[in-house]
Enzyme design. Structure first.
Site, PDB file in Angstrom:
ATOM      1  N   ARG A  81      -6.896   4.506 -14.736  1.00 62.82           N
ATOM      2  CA  ARG A  81      -6.476   5.292 -13.464  1.00 62.82           C
ATOM      3  C   ARG A  81      -7.261   6.597 -13.610  1.00 62.82           C
ATOM      4  O   ARG A  81      -8.056   6.892 -12.612  1.00 62.82           O
ATOM      5  CB  ARG A  81      -5.314   5.202 -12.934  1.00 62.82           C
TER       6      ARG A  81
ATOM      7  N   TYR B  13     -10.284   6.277 -10.741  1.00 62.26           N
ATOM      8  CA  TYR B  13      -9.719   6.883  -9.402  1.00 62.26           C
ATOM      9  C   TYR B  13      -9.688   8.516  -9.610  1.00 62.26           C
ATOM     10  O   TYR B  13      -9.082   8.915  -8.263  1.00 62.26           O
ATOM     11  CB  TYR B  13      -8.386   6.226  -8.901  1.00 62.26           C
TER      12      TYR B  13
ATOM     13  N   TYR C  59      -0.651  -0.633 -12.120  1.00 61.51           N
ATOM     14  CA  TYR C  59      -2.176  -0.433 -12.334  1.00 61.51           C
ATOM     15  C   TYR C  59      -2.316   0.365 -13.645  1.00 61.51           C
ATOM     16  O   TYR C  59      -3.109   0.880 -13.762  1.00 61.51           O
ATOM     17  CB  TYR C  59      -2.825   0.025 -11.197  1.00 61.51           C
TER      18      TYR C  59
ATOM     19  N   GLU D  32       4.385  -6.488   1.318  1.00 59.78           N
ATOM     20  CA  GLU D  32       3.983  -6.793  -0.070  1.00 59.78           C
ATOM     21  C   GLU D  32       3.468  -5.569  -0.676  1.00 59.78           C
ATOM     22  O   GLU D  32       2.468  -5.371  -1.426  1.00 59.78           O
ATOM     23  CB  GLU D  32       2.518  -7.400   0.194  1.00 59.78           C
TER      24      GLU D  32
ATOM     25  N   GLY E  57       0.986  -1.287  -0.059  1.00 62.51           N
ATOM     26  CA  GLY E  57       0.015   0.142  -0.102  1.00 62.51           C
ATOM     27  C   GLY E  57       0.853   1.258   0.034  1.00 62.51           C
ATOM     28  O   GLY E  57       0.235   2.259  -0.050  1.00 62.51           O
TER      29      GLY E  57
ATOM     30  N   CYS F 299     -15.457   6.686 -26.617  1.00 64.30           N
ATOM     31  CA  CYS F 299     -16.656   7.177 -26.561  1.00 64.30           C
ATOM     32  C   CYS F 299     -17.404   7.422 -25.123  1.00 64.30           C
ATOM     33  O   CYS F 299     -18.209   6.862 -24.951  1.00 64.30           O
ATOM     34  CB  CYS F 299     -17.699   6.667 -27.509  1.00 64.30           C
ATOM     35  N   GLU F 300     -16.474   8.096 -24.296  1.00 70.39           N
ATOM     36  CA  GLU F 300     -17.129   8.241 -22.718  1.00 70.39           C
ATOM     37  C   GLU F 300     -16.340   9.621 -22.495  1.00 70.39           C
ATOM     38  O   GLU F 300     -15.214   9.997 -22.631  1.00 70.39           O
ATOM     39  CB  GLU F 300     -16.520   6.996 -22.106  1.00 70.39           C
TER      40      GLU F 300
ATOM     41  N   GLY G 237       3.474  -3.224  -4.253  1.00 65.92           N
ATOM     42  CA  GLY G 237       3.194  -3.535  -5.614  1.00 65.92           C
ATOM     43  C   GLY G 237       3.657  -2.023  -6.323  1.00 65.92           C
ATOM     44  O   GLY G 237       4.703  -1.849  -6.770  1.00 65.92           O
ATOM     45  N   ARG G 238       2.767  -0.917  -6.059  1.00 66.65           N
ATOM     46  CA  ARG G 238       2.905   0.267  -6.705  1.00 66.65           C
ATOM     47  C   ARG G 238       4.153   0.975  -6.279  1.00 66.65           C
ATOM     48  O   ARG G 238       4.856   1.570  -7.268  1.00 66.65           O
ATOM     49  CB  ARG G 238       1.725   1.184  -6.061  1.00 66.65           C
TER      50      ARG G 238
HETATM   51  C1  LIG Z   1      -3.035  -4.899  -3.878  1.00 64.36           C
HETATM   52  C2  LIG Z   1      -2.550  -5.686  -2.809  1.00 64.36           C
HETATM   53  C3  LIG Z   1      -0.951  -5.389  -2.394  1.00 64.36           C
HETATM   54  C4  LIG Z   1      -0.464  -4.108  -3.140  1.00 64.36           C
HETATM   55  O1  LIG Z   1      -0.581  -3.025  -3.173  1.00 64.36           O
HETATM   56  P1  LIG Z   1       0.029  -1.829  -3.448  1.00 64.36           P
HETATM   57  O2  LIG Z   1      -0.833  -0.729  -3.170  1.00 64.36           O
HETATM   58  O3  LIG Z   1       0.127  -2.005  -4.877  1.00 64.36           O
HETATM   59  O4  LIG Z   1       1.408  -1.898  -2.863  1.00 64.36           O
HETATM   60  C5  LIG Z   1      -0.561  -6.088  -1.440  1.00 64.36           C
HETATM   61  N1  LIG Z   1      -1.170  -6.952  -0.621  1.00 64.36           N
HETATM   62  C6  LIG Z   1      -2.665  -7.503  -1.212  1.00 64.36           C
HETATM   63  C7  LIG Z   1      -3.201  -8.425  -0.323  1.00 64.36           C
HETATM   64  C8  LIG Z   1      -2.990  -6.796  -2.047  1.00 64.36           C
HETATM   65  O5  LIG Z   1      -4.399  -7.007  -2.301  1.00 64.36           O
END
Ligand SMILES: *Cc1c(COP(=O)(O)O)cnc(C)c1O
Length: 444
Positions: free
Chosen positions: A336, A340, A397, A297, A263, A368-369, A299-300
């Site tokens: 995005r 969002y 994403y 964990e 996150g 077309c939106e 990601g972003r």
């Molecule tokens: C989406 C997700 C992440 C990664 O979230 P980021 O905001 O990209 O860091 C980690 N763990 C779980 C369970 C997720 O669903």
């Protein structure tokens, strides 16, 4: 011509500021915008647009920065890259080479992680609604950990694992009921979100899990949302988790690990990105010294700023006071902004365009939106047809959320590494759009 009426009120960062804040990007007087050592014009000349371009060097650097922050905090934590942010096999290879594991949320992602070279015991399987076939696949692969999100899933997993004669190592994903202070569509840790096990039910379910055949509870997991920029919600969530660990241990349960989730947010506009050092500090302050194995964990944070969407101006039209820059990229490519209301930097690829006087423009796609809008009132130079732009911070994403809406084929993808670059996904041929379709004979 200026359009002062449609400028965004709060001045956006300039092109020069946006580039300066992204170390893998630079503006060359002749070649224009470079990613690492590669002119994006060269990529566009050969591959066309729209094209996703990703910096391998940036991803490696971010992974190293994250590891260093945890090492400096004296906190050994496993990094499980959240595959859904960008699931390209080349990205997974870079992660595996950097000794990262993977957090997967589907059978497809599990297979991708394996193909990318992630060892099965470094794979964590998360997700609120895993199908039976996906749980089987995970157990057959021998994944390191399955994060269970409900009593119902726990029973299902127990039945499958017992039937297969194996033991599933399980973490219970708890819902700590904290507000991550992020966009409503990406907050996941509040009691009224669909995710996780209610905080108050976790102790009972952990005890129940310990007695189930085929199940070995190893700890707790949580993930409170995405694009989080403040440490306060993390601290609140991890404090509650620490209390739960103590309560479980007091009742005689072994709790060996806590999976702290992802996150971490990045700076899309001018907001300061979440700092890995502060994140490590928040974990140490709440869960440190408890003899717990820890994992994160992200990601972003690892891949978001590493990627951009290279696009060309299809045409520029003016209606009343507004100038519309219509691109060959659209919401089907990068969802995005539409989904969002996300802000993405948009910069010219040409060095000459980059120093022209700017005026307000609405940057839109051809779909077309009306939601197919990348930016409103953005300060941009005069742009001719075929002028190239880069939409920044599209590495997470981005391509993974693309669709073929309006029968628009999936864009090409390119990986840059120093002076080298390669196409890592060919542009989808339009015939591929209907390749799987059949018209029943009986329609005549
Ligand atoms: C989406 C997700 C992440 C990664 O979230 P980021 O905001 O990209 O860091 C980690 N763990 C779980 C369970 C997720 O669903």
């Amino acid at each position: 011509m200026a359009h002062p009426a449609v400028l965004a009120p709060d001045p956006d960062p300039t092109t020069a500021e946006l580039i300066a804040a992204r170390p893998h990007l630079s503006m060359h007087a002749m070649d224009g915008l470079l990613m690492e050592g590669v002119p994006l014009n060269a990529v566009a000349d050969l591959v066309g647009t729209p094209t996703w371009v990703l910096s391998a060097g940036s991803i490696r650097g971010r992974l190293l920065a994250l590891r260093t922050a945890f090492a400096d905090a004296g906190l050994p934590a496993r990094v499980h890259y959240a595959v859904k942010a960008n699931d390209h096999l080349a990205v997974l290879r870079i992660m595996a080479q950097g000794a990262a594991g993977a957090d997967v949320v589907s059978g497809g992602e599990l297979r991708r992680a394996q193909l990318g070279g992630v060892a099965p015991d470094h794979i964590v399987f998360s997700g609120v609604g895993k199908a039976e076939w996906e749980l089987r696949l995970a157990l057959e692969a021998g994944v390191g950990q399955i994060n269970v999100e409900s009593a119902e899933e726990l029973e299902m997993l127990s039945g499958i694992a017992h039937g297969m004669g194996c033991i599933a190592r399980v973490a219970l994903r708890i819902n700590p009921d904290v507000d991550a202070g992020t966009h409503a569509k990406i907050t996941t840790g509040r009691a009224d979100n669909k995710f996780g096990i209610a905080y108050g039910a976790a102790t009972g379910l952990y005890a129940h899990a310990a007695g189930l055949p085929g199940i070995e509870p190893i700890g707790l997991a949580l993930h409170i949302g995405s694009q989080i920029l403040s440490m306060a919600p993390y601290r609140a969530a991890y404090s509650r988790t620490a209390e739960l660990v103590q309560a479980l241990r007091a009742s005689g349960h072994a709790v060996r690990m806590v999976d702290c989730g992802g996150g971490l947010g990045i700076g899309y506009r001018d907001e300061p990105a979440a700092s890995p050092a502060a994140f490590a500090g928040a974990i140490r302050a709440t869960l440190g010294g408890m003899d717990l194995a820890l994992a994160i964990e992200p990601g972003r944070w690892l891949v978001g700023s590493a990627g951009l969407l290279l696009t060309s101006v299809a045409l520029v039209k003016s209606t009343g006071a507004r100038r519309f820059v219509v691109l060959d990229a659209a919401m089907n490519d990068l969802l995005r902004p539409a989904m969002y209301e996300a802000w993405h930097g948009i910069v010219p690829v040409s060095a000459i365009d980059a120093v022209q006087p700017v005026a307000g423009a609405d940057v839109v796609g051809p779909v077309c939106e009306s939601g197919d809008t990348f930016a409103r009132g953005r300060r941009l130079p005069p742009l001719a047809r075929n002028a190239r732009l880069a939409i920044l911070d599209a590495g997470a994403y981005g391509s993974v959320m693309s669709s073929t809406y309006n029968a628009r084929p999936l864009a090409a993808e390119v990986l840059v590494d120093g002076e080298r670059w390669s196409v890592i996904r060919a542009r989808q041929p339009i015939e591929a759009l209907w390749a799987g379709e059949t018209v029943p004979d009986w329609l005549g």
